[in-house]
Write an enzyme that holds these catalytic residues in place. Structure first.
Site, PDB file in Angstrom:
ATOM      1  N   LYS A 177       0.757  -1.363   0.037  1.00 55.79           N
ATOM      2  CA  LYS A 177      -0.053   0.055  -0.106  1.00 55.79           C
ATOM      3  C   LYS A 177       0.869   1.123  -0.073  1.00 55.79           C
ATOM      4  CE  LYS A 177      -4.466  -1.096   2.072  1.00 55.79           C
ATOM      5  NZ  LYS A 177      -5.447  -0.706   3.152  1.00 55.79           N
ATOM      6  N   ARG A 184     -17.841   1.744   6.713  1.00 53.21           N
ATOM      7  CA  ARG A 184     -18.258   3.185   6.290  1.00 53.21           C
ATOM      8  C   ARG A 184     -19.671   3.143   5.199  1.00 53.21           C
ATOM      9  NH1 ARG A 184     -12.278   4.490   5.286  1.00 53.21           N
ATOM     10  NH2 ARG A 184     -12.959   2.789   3.790  1.00 53.21           N
ATOM     11  N   SER A 244      -8.315   6.987   5.630  1.00 56.34           N
ATOM     12  CA  SER A 244      -6.810   7.663   5.765  1.00 56.34           C
ATOM     13  C   SER A 244      -6.040   8.105   4.429  1.00 56.34           C
ATOM     14  CB  SER A 244      -5.921   6.293   6.304  1.00 56.34           C
ATOM     15  OG  SER A 244      -6.301   6.029   7.595  1.00 56.34           O
TER      16      SER A 244
END
Length: 163
Positions: free
Chosen positions: A41, A95, A133
């Site tokens: 990532k 979410r 993030s």
């Protein structure tokens, strides 16, 4: 003892993460925050920095809730990490519907590997549902105010990192 595992990259830890952690504390006696090494990532923060941020924020939450909270770096399969820390429950934050689609597949795979470990989904509070993030880092890099999205100490570290 009920042990839960809440995994993520936490690059950086956000108010959405801390909301899920606080609420997960009501479900378990010990909460392990699995900090994924996940170099694929391309995290902004090093593993050590992410673990330190998680430990700092979780120390406050542990004092508030009375739940033991520990950070645990991992780079193996999530189900193997659950075994390593003795977790009977994996906690995942949701979410939006798009999160659910991915998480649904993950649960199916984890249960195929070990159906004794349950996964519990916690919906983020409405005010935290848009926080990611990745977006927080982008906002900070472009000079935006991230104080509504991350704890104050994390905000300072984020601004130091990008400047």
């Amino acid at each position: 003892m009920r042990i839960g595992l809440y995994p993520g990259t936490f690059d950086p830890i956000t108010l959405g993460h801390t909301d899920i952690i606080r609420r997960a504390c009501a479900l378990v006696d010990r909460l392990v925050i699995g900090v994924a090494i996940n170099t694929g990532k391309g995290p902004l923060f090093t593993l050590e920095e992410r673990v330190a941020m998680v430990e700092s924020e979780c120390a406050k939450l542990a004092a508030e809730t009375g739940t033991e909270i520990v950070a645990h770096p991992f780079q193996n399969l999530l189900i193997d990490c659950a075994h390593d820390v003795g977790a009977q429950i994996i906690i995942r934050g949701l979410r939006a519907v798009t999160d659910f689609e991915y998480e649904y597949q993950m649960v199916g795979m984890n249960r195929a590997m070990d159906d004794s470990v349950e996964t519990v989904f916690l919906m983020a509070e409405a005010r935290y549902q848009a926080i990611a993030s990745k977006l927080v880092k982008e906002i900070a890099k472009l000079g935006g105010d991230v104080s509504k999205f991350v704890p104050e100490d994390v905000r300072g570290q984020l601004l130091d990192k990008i400047n």
